[in-house]
Every structure is written in C-alpha cells, then in structure tokens.
Design a protein around this motif. Structure first.
Motif, PDB file in Angstrom:
ATOM      1  N   GLY A 109       0.818  -1.205   0.000  1.00  0.00           N
ATOM      2  CA  GLY A 109       0.000   0.000   0.000  1.00  0.00           C
ATOM      3  C   GLY A 109       0.854   1.258   0.000  1.00  0.00           C
ATOM      4  N   PRO A 110       0.200   2.424   0.070  1.00  0.00           N
ATOM      5  CA  PRO A 110       0.911   3.694   0.005  1.00  0.00           C
ATOM      6  C   PRO A 110       1.988   3.828   1.080  1.00  0.00           C
ATOM      7  CG  PRO A 110      -1.437   4.041  -0.232  1.00  0.00           C
ATOM      8  CD  PRO A 110      -1.258   2.597   0.166  1.00  0.00           C
ATOM      9  N   MET A 111       3.118   4.413   0.673  1.00  0.00           N
ATOM     10  CA  MET A 111       4.248   4.610   1.582  1.00  0.00           C
ATOM     11  C   MET A 111       4.994   5.880   1.193  1.00  0.00           C
ATOM     12  SD  MET A 111       5.855   0.765   1.601  1.00  0.00           S
ATOM     13  CE  MET A 111       6.872   0.932   3.038  1.00  0.00           C
ATOM     14  N   VAL A 156      16.711   5.195  -3.400  1.00  0.00           N
ATOM     15  CA  VAL A 156      15.251   5.143  -3.397  1.00  0.00           C
ATOM     16  C   VAL A 156      14.615   6.496  -3.712  1.00  0.00           C
ATOM     17  CG1 VAL A 156      13.242   4.842  -1.867  1.00  0.00           C
ATOM     18  CG2 VAL A 156      15.029   3.098  -1.954  1.00  0.00           C
ATOM     19  N   TYR A 157      15.081   7.569  -3.080  1.00  0.00           N
ATOM     20  CA  TYR A 157      14.439   8.876  -3.286  1.00  0.00           C
ATOM     21  C   TYR A 157      14.545   9.351  -4.736  1.00  0.00           C
ATOM     22  CZ  TYR A 157      13.626   9.404   1.711  1.00  0.00           C
ATOM     23  OH  TYR A 157      13.190   9.233   2.998  1.00  0.00           O
ATOM     24  N   GLY A 158      15.709   9.198  -5.329  1.00  0.00           N
ATOM     25  CA  GLY A 158      15.870   9.602  -6.733  1.00  0.00           C
ATOM     26  C   GLY A 158      14.976   8.780  -7.652  1.00  0.00           C
ATOM     27  N   ALA A 159      14.896   7.487  -7.385  1.00  0.00           N
ATOM     28  CA  ALA A 159      14.042   6.622  -8.198  1.00  0.00           C
ATOM     29  C   ALA A 159      12.573   6.988  -8.019  1.00  0.00           C
ATOM     30  CB  ALA A 159      14.282   5.160  -7.825  1.00  0.00           C
ATOM     31  N   MET A 160      12.189   7.337  -6.804  1.00  0.00           N
ATOM     32  CA  MET A 160      10.797   7.744  -6.575  1.00  0.00           C
ATOM     33  C   MET A 160      10.450   9.007  -7.360  1.00  0.00           C
ATOM     34  SD  MET A 160      10.183   7.001  -2.523  1.00  0.00           S
ATOM     35  CE  MET A 160       8.455   7.506  -2.582  1.00  0.00           C
ATOM     36  N   LYS A 161      11.389   9.952  -7.426  1.00  0.00           N
ATOM     37  CA  LYS A 161      11.159  11.176  -8.204  1.00  0.00           C
ATOM     38  C   LYS A 161      10.923  10.837  -9.675  1.00  0.00           C
ATOM     39  CE  LYS A 161      13.390  15.024  -5.903  1.00  0.00           C
ATOM     40  NZ  LYS A 161      14.452  16.006  -5.962  1.00  0.00           N
ATOM     41  N   ARG A 162      11.757   9.934 -10.204  1.00  0.00           N
ATOM     42  CA  ARG A 162      11.611   9.540 -11.611  1.00  0.00           C
ATOM     43  C   ARG A 162      10.288   8.802 -11.846  1.00  0.00           C
ATOM     44  NH1 ARG A 162      16.905   8.925 -10.443  1.00  0.00           N
ATOM     45  NH2 ARG A 162      16.835   6.681 -10.088  1.00  0.00           N
ATOM     46  N   GLU A 174       1.005  10.949  -5.864  1.00  0.00           N
ATOM     47  CA  GLU A 174       0.855  11.415  -4.485  1.00  0.00           C
ATOM     48  C   GLU A 174      -0.458  10.913  -3.923  1.00  0.00           C
ATOM     49  OE1 GLU A 174       1.248  15.655  -4.466  1.00  0.00           O
ATOM     50  OE2 GLU A 174       3.258  15.588  -5.312  1.00  0.00           O
ATOM     51  N   ASP A 175      -0.411  10.402  -2.719  1.00  0.00           N
ATOM     52  CA  ASP A 175      -1.610   9.890  -2.061  1.00  0.00           C
ATOM     53  C   ASP A 175      -2.054  10.853  -0.964  1.00  0.00           C
ATOM     54  OD1 ASP A 175      -3.428   7.458  -1.751  1.00  0.00           O
ATOM     55  OD2 ASP A 175      -2.648   7.661   0.302  1.00  0.00           O
ATOM     56  N   ARG A 194       5.928  14.260   5.245  1.00  0.00           N
ATOM     57  CA  ARG A 194       6.394  13.281   4.260  1.00  0.00           C
ATOM     58  C   ARG A 194       5.286  13.041   3.249  1.00  0.00           C
ATOM     59  NH1 ARG A 194       9.106   9.611   8.772  1.00  0.00           N
ATOM     60  NH2 ARG A 194      11.189  10.493   8.674  1.00  0.00           N
ATOM     61  N   GLN A 195       5.702  13.058   1.986  1.00  0.00           N
ATOM     62  CA  GLN A 195       4.767  12.775   0.906  1.00  0.00           C
ATOM     63  C   GLN A 195       4.609  11.266   0.769  1.00  0.00           C
ATOM     64  OE1 GLN A 195       2.961  15.040  -1.025  1.00  0.00           O
ATOM     65  NE2 GLN A 195       1.955  13.103  -1.472  1.00  0.00           N
ATOM     66  N   VAL A 196       3.389  10.802   0.854  1.00  0.00           N
ATOM     67  CA  VAL A 196       3.082   9.383   0.716  1.00  0.00           C
ATOM     68  C   VAL A 196       2.629   9.132  -0.715  1.00  0.00           C
ATOM     69  CG1 VAL A 196       1.603   7.497   1.532  1.00  0.00           C
ATOM     70  CG2 VAL A 196       2.451   9.216   3.160  1.00  0.00           C
ATOM     71  N   TYR A 197       3.202   8.087  -1.326  1.00  0.00           N
ATOM     72  CA  TYR A 197       2.877   7.754  -2.713  1.00  0.00           C
ATOM     73  C   TYR A 197       2.170   6.407  -2.788  1.00  0.00           C
ATOM     74  CZ  TYR A 197       6.007  11.479  -4.184  1.00  0.00           C
ATOM     75  OH  TYR A 197       6.597  12.709  -4.386  1.00  0.00           O
ATOM     76  N   ARG A 198       1.380   6.261  -3.837  1.00  0.00           N
ATOM     77  CA  ARG A 198       0.760   4.980  -4.148  1.00  0.00           C
ATOM     78  C   ARG A 198       1.063   4.655  -5.600  1.00  0.00           C
ATOM     79  NH1 ARG A 198      -3.707   6.258  -7.134  1.00  0.00           N
ATOM     80  NH2 ARG A 198      -4.606   8.293  -6.703  1.00  0.00           N
TER      81      ARG A 198
END
Length: 190
Positions: free
Chosen positions: A16-18, A43-49, A58-59, A70-74
C-alpha cells in the motif's frame, strides 16, 4: 531491468501507500543490499523519476510528531502495468555481470607473478568470510522471510559458493598459469 523500480513499485503494490522513508525502512528490514543490485540510498531519486513518469502518484502528506512532513505515494494504474512488465523481465532476463578479476587474470603483470598466489589466497579468504557471514545471516532471518524471499537469498548464496569453488580451482591452477605467463613473457622479449 531496473531492480530499484521493481522494488518500489512492488512494495507499493503489496504494502500500500508509503513515503520514501518507509521504503528505506522496508529495504533495511529486508536486507535488500544483500540480494539485489541497488543501494537503498537510491530510493528517493528513483521515486522522483517514477512520479515524473506517472508510475506512482501522491496519495497524501503525513506528519508524525516533530518529524518533517512526508509525501506518501501509491502505485498508479500505469505503475501496475510497468510493474507487471518489470516482474516478467526479472524472471526472464539472465544477468551475470563480468568480474574485473577475469580481465586482471588475463592481463597479468609479469613482474608480479610471484605474489599472485598470496593475492588469490587473500581474495579466497575474503570470499569464504563473506559466504560464512551470508550463510549465518540467512539462517538468522529465514524465519521472517516468505518462501520466495528465502529462494531469492539462496540464489545469492549459491553464487557465493560458486565463486569460492572457482577460486579454489584457480588456486590449484596457479602454478601452471604462472609458468605459462613467464614463458609468454620470455618469448615476448626475444
């Protein structure tokens, strides 16, 4: 095939969202650095891409205690399609990366041939230590892993065993290798 993309998308799909920190904690908990080809620091750079590509969205924004927001993504629908492809690629593709030892062995320094056995013995000792540590670690975490995760770690373990076995064979072949290299070196100077 991108292991980090597979890790992030797969984690968001399964758990789920994290937020990024949650993914880092998961990577640490699963000891990702021991059995994948990426560092958790990426991880952070990959999440941006992934977000820029629309594969994660963005969740919500979370704040716990005095920690920063903290921005949670799904994972998005497009992310699920990409995840399906990444999972398939990961199962189909065979990746065995070249080891610089092979080129170094093929291009030995004629002046350093006498020290070669010591270098290989030291290398073998380091490999054996790593194999022992990895084996112990797997025994310690085995009870916390799914069957598939155990098999993933056992795959890495078999690779370490193979490296140890190859180096043991190399060590016994060194007298022939050194003799051959010395003869080649002598012929090259004639």
């Amino acid at each position: 095939m991108s292991s980090i993309r597979l890790f992030i998308l797969g984690s968001l799909d399964q758990r789920g969202p994290m937020h990024g920190h949650g993914l880092l904690l998961l990577a640490e908990e699963e000891h990702i650095d021991l059995w994948t080809d990426f560092a958790a620091s990426a991880v952070y750079g990959a999440m941006k891409r992934l977000a820029a590509e629309g594969l994660i969205v963005e969740d919500r924004v979370e704040r716990q205690g005095n920690y920063p927001e903290r921005q949670v993504y799904r994972i998005s629908d497009a992310g699920r399609i990409a995840l399906h492809d990444l999972r398939r690629q990961g199962l189909v593709e065979i990746v065995i990366k070249p080891d610089p030892v092979d080129l170094a062995l093929a291009r030995l320094d004629p002046e350093g041939l006498d020290e070669l056995p010591v270098i290989i013995e030291e290398r073998l000792a380091r490999l054996r230590t790593h194999l022992e540590e990895y084996t112990t670690h797997l025994e310690e975490v085995d009870k916390y892993l799914s069957v598939a995760e155990v098999w993933s770690m056992r795959h890495q373990l078999s690779r370490w065993r193979g490296e140890v076995a190859w180096h043991e064979e190399l060590l016994t072949a060194l007298p022939d290798i050194i003799t051959d290299e010395k003869e080649l070196s002598t012929k090259g100077h004639d």
